[in-house]
Write a protein that holds these residues in place. Structure first.
Motif, PDB file in Angstrom:
ATOM      1  N   VAL A 129       0.835  -1.202   0.000  1.00 43.79           N
ATOM      2  CA  VAL A 129       0.000   0.000   0.000  1.00 43.79           C
ATOM      3  C   VAL A 129       0.872   1.256   0.000  1.00 43.79           C
ATOM      4  O   VAL A 129       0.513   2.270  -0.593  1.00 43.79           O
ATOM      5  CB  VAL A 129      -0.971  -0.019   1.200  1.00 43.79           C
ATOM      6  N   LEU A 130       2.021   1.191   0.641  1.00 42.19           N
ATOM      7  CA  LEU A 130       2.938   2.327   0.661  1.00 42.19           C
ATOM      8  C   LEU A 130       3.356   2.708  -0.757  1.00 42.19           C
ATOM      9  O   LEU A 130       3.429   3.893  -1.099  1.00 42.19           O
ATOM     10  CB  LEU A 130       4.175   1.992   1.497  1.00 42.19           C
ATOM     11  N   GLY A 131       3.605   1.726  -1.571  1.00 35.99           N
ATOM     12  CA  GLY A 131       3.949   2.008  -2.961  1.00 35.99           C
ATOM     13  C   GLY A 131       2.818   2.690  -3.707  1.00 35.99           C
ATOM     14  O   GLY A 131       3.037   3.588  -4.519  1.00 35.99           O
ATOM     15  N   LEU A 132       1.586   2.283  -3.423  1.00 32.91           N
ATOM     16  CA  LEU A 132       0.432   2.910  -4.068  1.00 32.91           C
ATOM     17  C   LEU A 132       0.217   4.328  -3.565  1.00 32.91           C
ATOM     18  O   LEU A 132      -0.191   5.215  -4.318  1.00 32.91           O
ATOM     19  CB  LEU A 132      -0.819   2.065  -3.831  1.00 32.91           C
ATOM     20  N   GLN A 133       0.479   4.566  -2.290  1.00 34.54           N
ATOM     21  CA  GLN A 133       0.280   5.889  -1.706  1.00 34.54           C
ATOM     22  C   GLN A 133       1.374   6.873  -2.119  1.00 34.54           C
ATOM     23  O   GLN A 133       1.213   8.083  -1.943  1.00 34.54           O
ATOM     24  CB  GLN A 133       0.238   5.789  -0.182  1.00 34.54           C
ATOM     25  N   PHE A 134       2.462   6.384  -2.656  1.00 37.01           N
ATOM     26  CA  PHE A 134       3.563   7.255  -3.058  1.00 37.01           C
ATOM     27  C   PHE A 134       3.114   8.250  -4.126  1.00 37.01           C
ATOM     28  O   PHE A 134       3.529   9.411  -4.119  1.00 37.01           O
ATOM     29  CB  PHE A 134       4.736   6.412  -3.550  1.00 37.01           C
TER      30      PHE A 134
END
Length: 147
Positions: A76-81
């Protein structure tokens, strides 16, 4: 070398509010997600098996449960970037920082479409690069993931 400690400390001082602006928005979401995943992971069979073997609770949490609870969070961190880039554009405008976000807004205002396209391509390349790094990290954390 030109740098000095005083200039560095002044730069850090000016980074506090923009960093908090960008970071606080997502920190609550990630804290909640880590907690929910950790609570779910602690109830898993392999954690119960580790408890049955007599492994101390702190080691179970840090070595087994937390590592597995981070897998969805890192994804999810990658998507929120990408959302952070949108926030960075607004933060640069708010704090009058010269950066790519402000350049993008000025290019849109002046109808400089080649510049807008170039900035979007750079943003896209950065996001793709971050996505690749996130996938590699997921592969290192979770041995079941193979590429």
């Amino acid at each position: 070398m030109e740098g000095s400690l005083d200039k560095f400390l002044v730069a850090l001082d000016h980074l506090v509010l923009p960093s908090l602006t960008l970071g606080l928005v997502l920190s609550g979401f990630f804290t909640k997600t880590v907690r929910a995943n950790l609570l779910r992971t602690v109830k898993a069979d392999y954690v119960e098996a580790a408890r049955a073997r007599g492994i101390p609770e702190g080691r179970i949490i840090s070595r087994y449960a937390f590592k597995n609870a981070l897998i969805p969070v890192i994804t999810v961190l990658g998507l929120q970037f990408a959302i952070l880039f949108a926030g960075a554009v607004l933060t640069e405008k708010t704090f009058s920082w010269d950066g790519m976000g402000l350049l993008l807004l000025n290019s849109i205002d002046s109808a400089d479409y080649p510049m807008v396209q170039g900035i979007i391509v750079v943003y896209a390349l950065i996001i793709v690069g971050v996505s690749v790094v996130i996938d590699v990290i997921n592969g290192l954390i979770d041995p079941r993931v193979r590429y």
